[in-house]
Design a protein around this motif. Sequence first.
Motif, PDB file in Angstrom:
ATOM      1  N   ASP A 144     -26.343  -1.161 -58.279  1.00 52.50           N
ATOM      2  CA  ASP A 144     -25.587   0.085 -58.449  1.00 52.50           C
ATOM      3  C   ASP A 144     -24.788   0.405 -57.187  1.00 52.50           C
ATOM      4  N   LYS A 145     -25.389   0.190 -56.016  1.00 50.17           N
ATOM      5  CA  LYS A 145     -24.686   0.456 -54.756  1.00 50.17           C
ATOM      6  C   LYS A 145     -23.495  -0.483 -54.586  1.00 50.17           C
ATOM      7  N   TRP A 146     -23.661  -1.745 -54.953  1.00 47.23           N
ATOM      8  CA  TRP A 146     -22.542  -2.688 -54.853  1.00 47.23           C
ATOM      9  C   TRP A 146     -21.429  -2.303 -55.828  1.00 47.23           C
ATOM     10  N   GLN A 147     -21.769  -1.822 -57.010  1.00 51.56           N
ATOM     11  CA  GLN A 147     -20.750  -1.381 -57.962  1.00 51.56           C
ATOM     12  C   GLN A 147     -20.000  -0.164 -57.409  1.00 51.56           C
ATOM     13  N   GLU A 148     -20.741   0.757 -56.807  1.00 50.58           N
ATOM     14  CA  GLU A 148     -20.090   1.906 -56.184  1.00 50.58           C
ATOM     15  C   GLU A 148     -19.156   1.460 -55.063  1.00 50.58           C
ATOM     16  N   MET A 149     -19.577   0.445 -54.309  1.00 45.23           N
ATOM     17  CA  MET A 149     -18.737  -0.066 -53.235  1.00 45.23           C
ATOM     18  C   MET A 149     -17.431  -0.625 -53.791  1.00 45.23           C
ATOM     19  N   ALA A 150     -17.518  -1.343 -54.917  1.00 46.41           N
ATOM     20  CA  ALA A 150     -16.308  -1.895 -55.536  1.00 46.41           C
ATOM     21  C   ALA A 150     -15.359  -0.772 -55.939  1.00 46.41           C
ATOM     22  N   GLU A 151     -15.914   0.321 -56.470  1.00 42.19           N
ATOM     23  CA  GLU A 151     -15.069   1.447 -56.868  1.00 42.19           C
ATOM     24  C   GLU A 151     -14.405   2.105 -55.659  1.00 42.19           C
ATOM     25  N   GLU A 152     -15.128   2.164 -54.535  1.00 43.74           N
ATOM     26  CA  GLU A 152     -14.538   2.726 -53.318  1.00 43.74           C
ATOM     27  C   GLU A 152     -13.431   1.823 -52.779  1.00 43.74           C
ATOM     28  N   PHE A 153     -13.646   0.529 -52.812  1.00 41.88           N
ATOM     29  CA  PHE A 153     -12.605  -0.406 -52.396  1.00 41.88           C
ATOM     30  C   PHE A 153     -11.359  -0.259 -53.284  1.00 41.88           C
ATOM     31  N   HIS A 154     -11.562   0.006 -54.558  1.00 41.52           N
ATOM     32  CA  HIS A 154     -10.432   0.188 -55.472  1.00 41.52           C
ATOM     33  C   HIS A 154      -9.615   1.414 -55.071  1.00 41.52           C
ATOM     34  N   LYS A 155     -10.307   2.512 -54.688  1.00 45.42           N
ATOM     35  CA  LYS A 155      -9.598   3.721 -54.249  1.00 45.42           C
ATOM     36  C   LYS A 155      -8.791   3.449 -52.976  1.00 45.42           C
ATOM     37  N   VAL A 156      -9.409   2.745 -52.030  1.00 43.57           N
ATOM     38  CA  VAL A 156      -8.721   2.429 -50.781  1.00 43.57           C
ATOM     39  C   VAL A 156      -7.512   1.531 -51.051  1.00 43.57           C
ATOM     40  N   GLU A 157      -7.702   0.527 -51.930  1.00 44.32           N
ATOM     41  CA  GLU A 157      -6.595  -0.391 -52.253  1.00 44.32           C
ATOM     42  C   GLU A 157      -5.427   0.375 -52.887  1.00 44.32           C
ATOM     43  N   LYS A 158      -5.736   1.344 -53.743  1.00 45.78           N
ATOM     44  CA  LYS A 158      -4.692   2.118 -54.412  1.00 45.78           C
ATOM     45  C   LYS A 158      -3.942   2.996 -53.413  1.00 45.78           C
ATOM     46  N   ARG A 159      -4.687   3.630 -52.505  1.00 45.23           N
ATOM     47  CA  ARG A 159      -4.031   4.452 -51.477  1.00 45.23           C
ATOM     48  C   ARG A 159      -3.168   3.590 -50.568  1.00 45.23           C
ATOM     49  N   TYR A 160      -3.685   2.411 -50.200  1.00 45.45           N
ATOM     50  CA  TYR A 160      -2.918   1.514 -49.340  1.00 45.45           C
ATOM     51  C   TYR A 160      -1.628   1.078 -50.029  1.00 45.45           C
ATOM     52  N   ARG A 161      -1.741   0.755 -51.325  1.00 46.98           N
ATOM     53  CA  ARG A 161      -0.545   0.336 -52.073  1.00 46.98           C
ATOM     54  C   ARG A 161       0.509   1.432 -52.098  1.00 46.98           C
ATOM     55  N   ASP A 162       0.073   2.671 -52.338  1.00 43.99           N
ATOM     56  CA  ASP A 162       1.020   3.763 -52.532  1.00 43.99           C
ATOM     57  C   ASP A 162       1.526   4.371 -51.237  1.00 43.99           C
ATOM     58  N   SER A 163       0.793   4.193 -50.113  1.00 47.10           N
ATOM     59  CA  SER A 163       1.215   4.855 -48.873  1.00 47.10           C
ATOM     60  C   SER A 163       1.694   3.899 -47.790  1.00 47.10           C
ATOM     61  N   VAL A 164       1.145   2.686 -47.755  1.00 43.50           N
ATOM     62  CA  VAL A 164       1.510   1.748 -46.690  1.00 43.50           C
ATOM     63  C   VAL A 164       2.383   0.617 -47.219  1.00 43.50           C
ATOM     64  N   GLN A 165       1.879  -0.129 -48.178  1.00 41.34           N
ATOM     65  CA  GLN A 165       2.638  -1.288 -48.669  1.00 41.34           C
ATOM     66  C   GLN A 165       3.963  -0.859 -49.300  1.00 41.34           C
ATOM     67  N   LYS A 166       3.998   0.349 -49.817  1.00 42.98           N
ATOM     68  CA  LYS A 166       5.171   0.833 -50.538  1.00 42.98           C
ATOM     69  C   LYS A 166       6.428   0.826 -49.684  1.00 42.98           C
ATOM     70  N   ILE A 167       6.282   1.066 -48.380  1.00 41.59           N
ATOM     71  CA  ILE A 167       7.455   1.195 -47.515  1.00 41.59           C
ATOM     72  C   ILE A 167       8.183  -0.133 -47.329  1.00 41.59           C
ATOM     73  N   THR A 168       7.519  -1.264 -47.663  1.00 43.24           N
ATOM     74  CA  THR A 168       8.199  -2.560 -47.564  1.00 43.24           C
ATOM     75  C   THR A 168       8.808  -2.974 -48.891  1.00 43.24           C
ATOM     76  N   MET A 169       8.693  -2.113 -49.905  1.00 36.75           N
ATOM     77  CA  MET A 169       9.101  -2.530 -51.238  1.00 36.75           C
ATOM     78  C   MET A 169      10.217  -1.668 -51.834  1.00 36.75           C
ATOM     79  N   ASP A 170      10.673  -0.602 -51.117  1.00 34.65           N
ATOM     80  CA  ASP A 170      11.701   0.264 -51.682  1.00 34.65           C
ATOM     81  C   ASP A 170      13.104  -0.073 -51.204  1.00 34.65           C
ATOM     82  N   GLY A 171      13.243  -1.105 -50.371  1.00 29.94           N
ATOM     83  CA  GLY A 171      14.567  -1.567 -49.941  1.00 29.94           C
ATOM     84  C   GLY A 171      15.152  -0.819 -48.772  1.00 29.94           C
ATOM     85  N   THR A 172      14.444   0.163 -48.195  1.00 27.85           N
ATOM     86  CA  THR A 172      14.991   0.930 -47.071  1.00 27.85           C
ATOM     87  C   THR A 172      14.694   0.288 -45.715  1.00 27.85           C
ATOM     88  N   TRP A 173      13.735  -0.581 -45.672  1.00 33.70           N
ATOM     89  CA  TRP A 173      13.375  -1.267 -44.412  1.00 33.70           C
ATOM     90  C   TRP A 173      13.853  -2.707 -44.533  1.00 33.70           C
TER      91      TRP A 173
END
Length: 483
Positions: free
Chosen positions: A20-49
């Motif tokens: 159960d703890k490992w499953q919770e960890m996977a869900e937390e990693f998913h939240k972090v990955e989503k935030r990273y995609r939308d806040s950090v990786q996004k700036i290299t994908m909109d054509g402004t940089w």
Amino acid sequence: MLTYHEVMTTDFGGLNAAADKWQEMAEEFHKVEKRYRDSVQKITMDGTWLGDSSVRAHTNFAATRYEYTAAQTQAKATATLLRNAHQQFTDLKKQLENARADAIKAGMKVSEQGNVEFDYAALTEAERAATRHDPDYAKSIRESVQSWTEYIKSCVKAVDDADGDLKKDLEAVVKDGQGNKNDGTPGTGFNGDAGAVAKSDDKQKQDRLDLAWLEKRDNETLDDYIKRLQRDGMTRLTGNPELAKLVSQVSNGAITVGAFAGSLTAAGLYSYKLVKVLKGDIPHAPGTLISRTINTRLAGAPPGSLLSRIPAGAVSALTGSDEAAMFGGYMRNGAFFMPTASEANLARVASQGGLANAAKAAGWLRGAGVVGGVASTAYGVANLATYDTDMIKANPSKFATDLTGTAFSASMTALTVAPNPVTLGLAVGTGAAYAGALIWDNHEAIGKGLDKAGDWVGDKASDIGDGIAGGAKKLGSALNPFD
């Protein structure tokens, strides 16, 4: 290796809590990955940089997001492994508990360390006296104790095997591969292919639960292994272990009686034939009496009768071709001798006329005997190869039976291929030795085994019927080795 006591006293509940703890960890990693995609990786994908720094950042950011994704996969796979382990260990422990309960029900005592002994205290005074004075009863007790000991050990071994597989899988699930798309840290990051390890573990778990009983055990000869498969398979099919035991006893008793009769026949009949051959008679191959009878009746069939209408080719295919047997001709007492199909030395025919003519000379009946004899001899050799020194010392009579039985099979095969004084003599000698070994090892089966089985049938016929009826409901789990 895990011990009986460790398996019986271990609480496997912690595995599910950890999963159960490992499953919770996977869900937390998913939240972090989503935030990273939308806040950090996004700036290299909109054509402004633009520029080299953008290209390098795009590559590095994609690699970082890959690791977040791979971490989720690895955490989920770890959770799956732990849940599988919990279910498997729980099931296998239950099977061990059932084995212990069944052993006690069968009159055994099982210690906290898993040692099995016969419970003499549960016997009446008359039964205790019988254990001291009745060799058959005492032997049956020893065999029963040994059987239950091996069964309980196999249950413990199944848990130990599962534990070893879990260790290997947990080590494999954290090993990063050599790089998938966007993997910037091949060999040192999270394992994006960890799901394959979990999938393989699912199959391993099912294979162990379904097929463990099919594995050959330590200190088990090939012959013992085949007999156990017969008994265990019948148990799983009918749900009635007593019926399975009976079938095994009757089958073994019938085979033993048949082998005993066959070996005595060889020793007696072929001794008589050997004397006649030494006086000048021509030896015939074993199993050709029917062929000779058929050929004699066909030769004397009146024209127009039913027998005269049988195609000659069909008969020779069954009983052997005398024409092909002529390739086995040889000088005998100063004259050239042409053998019939039943007299032909097939090795000589093959040498002088080729394998095709040897097959024709043998015919289907004799050829089947040769093929069967070769297969039986090969099985005997394979069975002997499974013995070690300790197994021979533990049961010398059984080893002697298997050894002389294989030698008898080989000599009968040689006699079938090449009937002559030498092969006749070998058949006589090995037949007598095999009969003696059978008496030594199986005197109960030869003398009283079938009688006891018959008595059991008379007493338990209704129970057998009930067991078969109830067993039909268990076909869905027929492959479960401890069902």
